[in-house]
Each structure stands twice: as C-alpha cells, then as structure tokens.
Design an enzyme around this catalytic site. Structure first.
Site, mmCIF file in Angstrom:
data_model
loop_
_atom_site.group_PDB
_atom_site.id
_atom_site.type_symbol
_atom_site.label_atom_id
_atom_site.label_comp_id
_atom_site.label_asym_id
_atom_site.label_seq_id
_atom_site.Cartn_x
_atom_site.Cartn_y
_atom_site.Cartn_z
ATOM 1 N N ASP A 29 55.305 93.508 42.296
ATOM 2 C CA ASP A 29 54.738 92.389 41.541
ATOM 3 C C ASP A 29 55.859 91.615 40.866
ATOM 4 O OD1 ASP A 29 53.047 90.674 40.273
ATOM 5 O OD2 ASP A 29 52.102 92.157 38.981
ATOM 6 N N ASP A 119 52.515 86.426 44.649
ATOM 7 C CA ASP A 119 53.572 87.119 43.921
ATOM 8 C C ASP A 119 53.366 88.628 43.850
ATOM 9 O OD1 ASP A 119 51.399 87.004 42.259
ATOM 10 O OD2 ASP A 119 52.496 86.317 40.495
ATOM 11 N N GLU A 120 52.464 89.180 44.653
ATOM 12 C CA GLU A 120 52.296 90.631 44.633
ATOM 13 C C GLU A 120 51.730 91.133 45.954
ATOM 14 O OE1 GLU A 120 49.184 92.390 42.207
ATOM 15 O OE2 GLU A 120 48.296 90.405 41.896
#
Length: 414
Positions: A29, A119-120
C-alpha cells in the site's frame, strides 16, 4: 521499519510448518499516494504538510495528517487545523504514471497480483521461496525497488490471509514492513481497536463502544450469537470470523470490478437544480464510456449524495435489463435525482456521485428482437471513438460548458 509479532507456541511443529507455508500473502500500500508523488516531484514540499486538492482534501501528507487533516475533509476546515499547510492542485496524469510503474514492479515480483486500487494490491508469493527467498525477503526487496525505481514510500504487510496482511500494512505505516508470523495471528490481532476490522465503520464502531467493546479480542469473546444480537446475523457472522483471523479468500488475479463509479465535489456554494443535473449527466457520460470500453453491461444505477452537514444518502434503481446505453443510464440517474431533490433543497449538496453495479460481461447479455449485436453507428459509439482518440474533454454536453468535466481520478482497468 520491520516489526515481527511472535507468539502462539501451543501448536505442534508440523502445524507450524504448515502455517508457515501459508504465510505468503503481501498487502502493498503506497503511503499518502497523491501527496507522496507531489513531494517526490517537488523537493520543496518534502517534510512539510501538503494538501492535495482545493475545496476538498483529496490527499494529505503524513505531516499534514499529524494536525488532524483527513480525506475528504473540507479544504477550509483543513487549513484551520494547519494554517501553514501547502495546498497543491491534483495532477491525475502524474498519479496514473506512478501507479503504472509500481504495478510493473508488482507483476515483476510475482504473476499473482490482485489490484485493489491504483495504490494498493495483494501479492501471493507462496511459490517463490527457492527463486526469490522468503515472503519477508521478497517484501523487503519490493519496498526497496519501489523506493529506488519510482521514488515513493510503500508499506507492506505479510501474513497468511488477505485480511491480516492488509491490517499489518496499515499498522506498519508509514513506510513500514510488518510480518504476522504463523501462530501469532491472534496475539497480533486481538489487542487492536475494533475499527481495524473490515466492515466496522462509524455506526458499527459506535454501537460496539456503547456496549464496552473497543478491542478485537473483546469482540471475539462476545461470540457470534452475541454479535448477531447487536449487529444483525450477517454482520455478526462476518466480524466474528475476522476476529478469529478466519479469511479463506485467496489472491484473485482474474477478478473483475463489481462496480464502477465517479463523483464530483460541489463545495458548499448553493447549486441550482440545472447545475446539479448537468454534473450528473457528465458523470453518466463518463461511466457509460468506461462501461463500453470494458465491454461490460450494468443492471443497477446508484446515486450517492453528501449533504452540507456531511451526512450521506444513497438511492438505487435496477433496470429491467442489463445495458450499456448512455441514454438509459442517464435517464435512470435523473429519475433518482428528481426523487431526491426535496432532500437536496432542504439540506444542501456538497458532493454527487454515480455508480453502476451488478456488472456483467457484454457478451452474456441476452439479445432482444431482432437478434443483432450492438450497432457500430450509434451516438454512444461515435462519442466513444472521439474521446478515445482526442481525450475525455473533446466532446462535452452544452450544459457543462464553463463548468468543466470535473476531476477524473485514475483507476485500475475495468
């Protein structure tokens, strides 16, 4: 930072070895993604409180979060909390490029990657022991590559289940690495606040706190029956399983998005019904384009509203048949908006969102008479071709002139 929580010596050596083989899921993350990209690209912002956005906080650096700034907080409220914060406009294209670069590293690490957002992601590295080392070693290498090749901090959790890996990455932030070793799952999980459980939002947390339950261990001790009495059978069963670290889901590389959505912040200025209708049509156009580009159809249209007092409301409408036609989606959205207008006039509106759910692949859609596939000469098709070739803002509705299309947040492929 690397933290390892140990514990659980009551299992046999054989069971420990079996569990160790399963502790191979990473949750990676990126930390304060938008703000980190801004700090990476402008050295003057490093170490300073940074807010991305204007009227609404889209992201905040950890230096800004230390002052209590959160997303999606009102921009004026954020500046009252931290008057010296630096506000920068969002650069969605820069965030999209950074995301693509990070996901290239993910997929170079293992083919078993399940993207959750830009983003993860979850990564399964269980088959890489002889090739790349232990899961912790792989996580350490991944973090170093993201730092050196993309210039961004990333936190990684390592555990035997997706749920625990995600909790571990959150606990390790910022810029951390945390392993939950086999046998130590409950020692790690039970002291944490109940808010760490998936499915525990403000309302559920308040209910649990009113009954003296603040830690996951207390929730686990209450039992499924007790939780069901407080929260209902489905929520009780779900949270009880998570409180005992039970999560059978594996990393799913073929998972397709179950819904797509877009929203537009409106600020606190009063908007006319015509303005709101125009913004909603813009959202419907954007989502219709994404739906057709992904070769999918939807069955349900969902309208999401946030009011001036920060309360929210959701309204949905299920269509008689799955569709990807822009006009049908737009009409369903406006039907929902018309019904919600009295509430909007009474409470004000600061954000409007639209989601398309109950998605299916377009080729599974039952054809109507006459049995013909989607024609190539429709208005939807022509507009899609123009937007694909020249950009999203090439063609817009007349009602949106001088109002803009709004921010288009970078997303994973649909």
């Amino acid at each position: 930072m690397f933290v390892s929580r140990s514990g659980g010596s009551d299992g046999s050596a054989a069971s420990s070895r079996g569990a160790a083989a399963r502790a191979s899921i990473l949750h990676a993350d990126l930390d304060s993604f938008y703000a980190s990209v801004e700090q990476r690209d402008d050295p003057r912002l490093r170490g300073k409180p940074v807010i991305v956005g204007g009227g609404v906080v889209l992201a905040a650096s950890y230096e800004a979060k230390a002052h209590g700034i959160r997303t999606p907080m009102n921009g004026r409220q954020a500046l009252r909390l931290c008057p010296h914060a630096i506000v920068v406009p969002p650069r969605m294209s820069a965030y999209a490029r950074a995301s693509r670069a990070v996901f290239e590293i993910f997929r170079d690490t293992t083919p078993e990657v399940e993207g959750i957002s830009i983003d993860e992601a979850f990564l399964d590295v269980g088959g890489l022991l002889r090739i790349a080392g232990s899961p912790v070693e792989i996580a350490r290498t991944l973090r170093e590559r993201v730092r050196t090749e993309v210039g961004l901090p990333i936190s990684v959790g390592v555990a035997g289940t997706k749920f625990l890996a995600k909790v571990a990455s959150a606990v390790s932030k910022p810029d951390g690495l945390l392993e939950v070793p086999p046998g130590g799952e409950l020692d790690f999980l039970h002291p944490l606040p109940v808010e760490r459980l998936w499915g525990v939002g403000e309302v559920t947390a308040r209910t649990l706190h009113e009954h003296g339950i603040t830690r996951i261990g207390q929730l686990a001790e209450l039992g499924e029956k007790g939780l069901s009495g407080l929260l209902g059978p489905a929520a009780g069963r779900h949270l009880y399983a998570l409180s005992w670290a039970r999560d059978p889901r594996r990393v799913d590389t073929g998972r397709r998005r179950r819904s797509i959505g877009a929203q537009r912040a409106l600020g606190r200025r009063t908007r006319t019904p015509e303005e709101i209708e125009a913004y909603l049509s813009g959202l419907a156009d954007r989502l219709g384009h994404r739906l057709r580009a992904a070769d999918r159809v939807c069955r349900t249209v969902v309208l999401r509203l946030r009011f001036d007092d920060f309360t929210r409301a959701t309204r949905s409408h299920s269509l008689p048949a799955a569709t990807d036609h822009g006009r049908v989606i737009d009409q369903a959205a406006h039907t929902l908006l018309t019904a919600a207008m009295p509430m909007i006039r009474e409470r004000g509106l600061t954000l409007i969102g639209l989601s398309l759910t109950n998605l299916d692949d377009a080729h599974t859609m039952q054809l109507t008479l006459p049995f013909e596939p989607r024609p190539d000469s429709t208005l939807d098709t022509t507009l899609d071709q123009l937007r694909d070739r020249f950009g999203a803002g090439t063609v817009t509705r007349a009602a949106l002139l001088h109002r803009g299309e709004g921010l288009s947040v970078p997303l994973l492929p649909d």
